[in-house]
Design an enzyme around this catalytic site. Structure first.
Site, PDB file in Angstrom:
ATOM      1  CE1 TYR A   1     -30.336 -35.067 -30.411  1.00 54.60           C
ATOM      2  CE2 TYR A   1     -32.581 -34.286 -30.384  1.00 54.60           C
ATOM      3  CZ  TYR A   1     -31.107 -34.153 -29.707  1.00 54.60           C
ATOM      4  OH  TYR A   1     -31.687 -34.067 -28.068  1.00 54.60           O
TER       5      TYR A   1
ATOM      6  CB  SER B   1     -35.210 -35.555 -26.795  1.00 53.77           C
ATOM      7  OG  SER B   1     -35.386 -33.783 -27.540  1.00 53.77           O
TER       8      SER B   1
ATOM      9  CE  LYS C   1     -31.396 -37.274 -27.775  1.00 52.21           C
ATOM     10  NZ  LYS C   1     -30.499 -37.788 -26.134  1.00 52.21           N
TER      11      LYS C   1
ATOM     12  CG  ASP D   1     -16.008 -42.962 -26.553  1.00 52.66           C
ATOM     13  OD1 ASP D   1     -17.918 -42.414 -26.148  1.00 52.66           O
ATOM     14  OD2 ASP D   1     -15.469 -42.808 -27.702  1.00 52.66           O
TER      15      ASP D   1
HETATM   16  N1  LIG Z   1     -30.042 -29.127 -25.078  1.00 57.04           N
HETATM   17  C1  LIG Z   1     -31.625 -28.907 -24.983  1.00 57.04           C
HETATM   18  O1  LIG Z   1     -31.758 -28.282 -26.248  1.00 57.04           O
HETATM   19  C2  LIG Z   1     -31.861 -30.145 -25.538  1.00 57.04           C
HETATM   20  C3  LIG Z   1     -32.695 -31.096 -25.724  1.00 57.04           C
HETATM   21  C4  LIG Z   1     -33.931 -32.101 -26.051  1.00 57.04           C
HETATM   22  C5  LIG Z   1     -32.763 -33.369 -24.891  1.00 57.04           C
HETATM   23  N2  LIG Z   1     -30.901 -33.152 -24.523  1.00 57.04           N
HETATM   24  C6  LIG Z   1     -30.420 -33.911 -24.846  1.00 57.04           C
HETATM   25  O2  LIG Z   1     -29.541 -33.255 -23.151  1.00 57.04           O
HETATM   26  C7  LIG Z   1     -28.410 -34.527 -22.603  1.00 57.04           C
HETATM   27  C8  LIG Z   1     -27.869 -33.424 -22.599  1.00 57.04           C
HETATM   28  O3  LIG Z   1     -27.554 -32.668 -23.617  1.00 57.04           O
HETATM   29  P1  LIG Z   1     -26.659 -30.846 -23.138  1.00 57.04           P
HETATM   30  O4  LIG Z   1     -28.380 -29.755 -23.572  1.00 57.04           O
HETATM   31  O5  LIG Z   1     -26.778 -30.753 -21.860  1.00 57.04           O
HETATM   32  O6  LIG Z   1     -25.473 -30.570 -24.134  1.00 57.04           O
HETATM   33  P2  LIG Z   1     -23.894 -30.016 -23.811  1.00 57.04           P
HETATM   34  O7  LIG Z   1     -23.801 -30.574 -24.985  1.00 57.04           O
HETATM   35  O8  LIG Z   1     -24.281 -29.340 -22.499  1.00 57.04           O
HETATM   36  O9  LIG Z   1     -24.070 -31.663 -22.764  1.00 57.04           O
HETATM   37  C9  LIG Z   1     -24.366 -32.883 -23.521  1.00 57.04           C
HETATM   38  C10 LIG Z   1     -22.412 -33.547 -22.786  1.00 57.04           C
HETATM   39  O10 LIG Z   1     -22.245 -35.097 -23.104  1.00 57.04           O
HETATM   40  C11 LIG Z   1     -20.776 -35.482 -23.216  1.00 57.04           C
HETATM   41  N3  LIG Z   1     -20.716 -36.039 -24.539  1.00 57.04           N
HETATM   42  C12 LIG Z   1     -21.267 -35.710 -26.248  1.00 57.04           C
HETATM   43  N4  LIG Z   1     -20.296 -37.331 -26.540  1.00 57.04           N
HETATM   44  C13 LIG Z   1     -20.308 -38.070 -25.733  1.00 57.04           C
HETATM   45  C14 LIG Z   1     -19.269 -39.419 -25.653  1.00 57.04           C
HETATM   46  N5  LIG Z   1     -19.640 -40.031 -26.222  1.00 57.04           N
HETATM   47  N6  LIG Z   1     -19.188 -39.791 -24.176  1.00 57.04           N
HETATM   48  C15 LIG Z   1     -19.629 -39.502 -22.779  1.00 57.04           C
HETATM   49  N7  LIG Z   1     -19.990 -37.969 -22.719  1.00 57.04           N
HETATM   50  C16 LIG Z   1     -20.032 -37.870 -24.081  1.00 57.04           C
HETATM   51  C17 LIG Z   1     -20.536 -33.603 -23.776  1.00 57.04           C
HETATM   52  O11 LIG Z   1     -18.696 -33.757 -23.934  1.00 57.04           O
HETATM   53  C18 LIG Z   1     -20.838 -32.394 -22.676  1.00 57.04           C
HETATM   54  O12 LIG Z   1     -20.248 -32.542 -21.895  1.00 57.04           O
HETATM   55  C19 LIG Z   1     -28.308 -35.141 -24.736  1.00 57.04           C
HETATM   56  O13 LIG Z   1     -28.476 -36.524 -24.355  1.00 57.04           O
HETATM   57  C20 LIG Z   1     -28.843 -34.448 -24.900  1.00 57.04           C
HETATM   58  O14 LIG Z   1     -29.832 -35.096 -26.714  1.00 57.04           O
HETATM   59  C21 LIG Z   1     -30.757 -31.243 -24.917  1.00 57.04           C
END
Ligand SMILES: NC(=O)c1ccc[n+]([C@@H]2O[C@H](COP(=O)([O-])OP(=O)(O)OC[C@H]3O[C@@H](n4cnc5c(N)ncnc54)[C@H](O)[C@@H]3O)[C@@H](O)[C@H]2O)c1
Length: 256
Positions: free
Chosen positions: A156, A143, A160, A63
């Site tokens: 959010y 992001s 970021k 975590d």
């Molecule tokens: N998907 C989008 O549109 C997008 C756009 C810009 C940025 N992001 C960023 O990309 C990153 C990855 O996101 P994603 O899109 O792959 O989402 P996702 O939900 O597929 O993956 C996120 C992962 O983080 C894990 N997680 C959450 N809280 C946690 C914690 N406290 N400790 C450890 N692990 C934890 C979750 O279990 C999950 O497996 C994030 O930082 C997100 O903000 C995503």
């Protein structure tokens, strides 16, 4: 030879989306990968996918909001693989669309804890080891939200933007130690997180939400997790030796 041959990489949020795609891509390029996630079974699944291709991987439950767990995660990589060359602080939480005045303390704490505190703890744990080794790379998933914010996502977006500035600060502070620090700024990416941004849980139409997002991206499509994985491989590799402090947009032109 792979672009990351022999490097040891720790990736958080590696049980899903961008983190999993990056873990697979890093391993394909020759890195030993510690796949870390709060969801132990998902992290384990990623590690097994890598192992079944014949590459080296391990899984850790973490975590990222807990300093002692983040410290143990980094130590585990060192114990298992002997060092830590790359830390990819990628775990993050999305925010559902919320008019600003309805943003609760709980929302603020939950998002800032994972998206900012988690990155802070990761960097703090890895930096002494990287300094002792004589270098390393830290990638932080920020992001486009931190550069060109959309309305209704203030907490959010702020989390970021903070990651982008933390990254720039560390880049100048750590350059003398040969540690590069880069933030990666994806536009909307086709992962489980996307439905939150679209508001699917609140009843929004998913197809319409996707169309709306895509209409704001000049390249005309959403990111795929692999788009970020390839960018992360480049940024982690020596090809990116002069890239540090950058907020590296992978956004099909969204931020222009
Ligand atoms: N998907 C989008 O549109 C997008 C756009 C810009 C940025 N992001 C960023 O990309 C990153 C990855 O996101 P994603 O899109 O792959 O989402 P996702 O939900 O597929 O993956 C996120 C992962 O983080 C894990 N997680 C959450 N809280 C946690 C914690 N406290 N400790 C450890 N692990 C934890 C979750 O279990 C999950 O497996 C994030 O930082 C997100 O903000 C995503």
């Amino acid at each position: 030879m792979g672009k990351l041959q022999g490097l040891v990489a720790v990736i958080t949020g590696a049980g899903s989306g961008i983190g999993r795609a990056s873990a697979l891509a890093f391993a394909e390029e020759g890195a030993c990968v510690l796949a870390a996630d709060i969801r132990a079974a998902s992290a384990e699944e990623t590690a097994q996918q890598i192992q079944s291709s014949g590459a080296s991987a391990d899984a850790a439950q973490v975590d990222v909001t807990k300093a002692d767990q983040v410290e143990k995660m980094v130590q585990r990589a060192v114990d298992r693989f002997g060092r830590i060359d790359v830390l990819f602080n990628n775990a993050g939480l999305p925010q559902a669309f919320t008019p600003f005045e309805d943003s609760t303390d709980e929302l603020f704490d939950r998002i800032l804890d994972v998206n900012l505190r988690g990155v802070f703890y990761g960097c703090r744990a890895a930096i002494p080891r990287m300094k002792a080794q004589g270098g390393g790379v830290i990638l932080n998933t920020a992001s486009t939200a931190g550069i060109r914010p959309r309305p209704g996502l203030a907490v959010y977006n702020a989390s970021k933007a903070a990651v982008i500035t933390l990254t720039k600060t560390l880049a100048v502070e750590l350059a003398p130690h040969r540690i590069r620090v880069v933030s990666i700024c994806p536009v909307a990416t086709d992962t489980p997180m996307l439905s939150s941004f679209i508001g699917v849980e609140q009843g929004a139409d998913e197809a319409e939400g996707r169309r709306r997002f895509i209409s704001t991206i000049p390249w005309g499509r959403l990111n795929r997790p692999e788009d970020l994985a390839r960018a992360a491989v480049f940024l982690a590799s020596s090809d990116a030796e002069m890239v540090t402090g950058t907020a590296f947009e992978v956004d099909g032109g969204r931020d222009v």
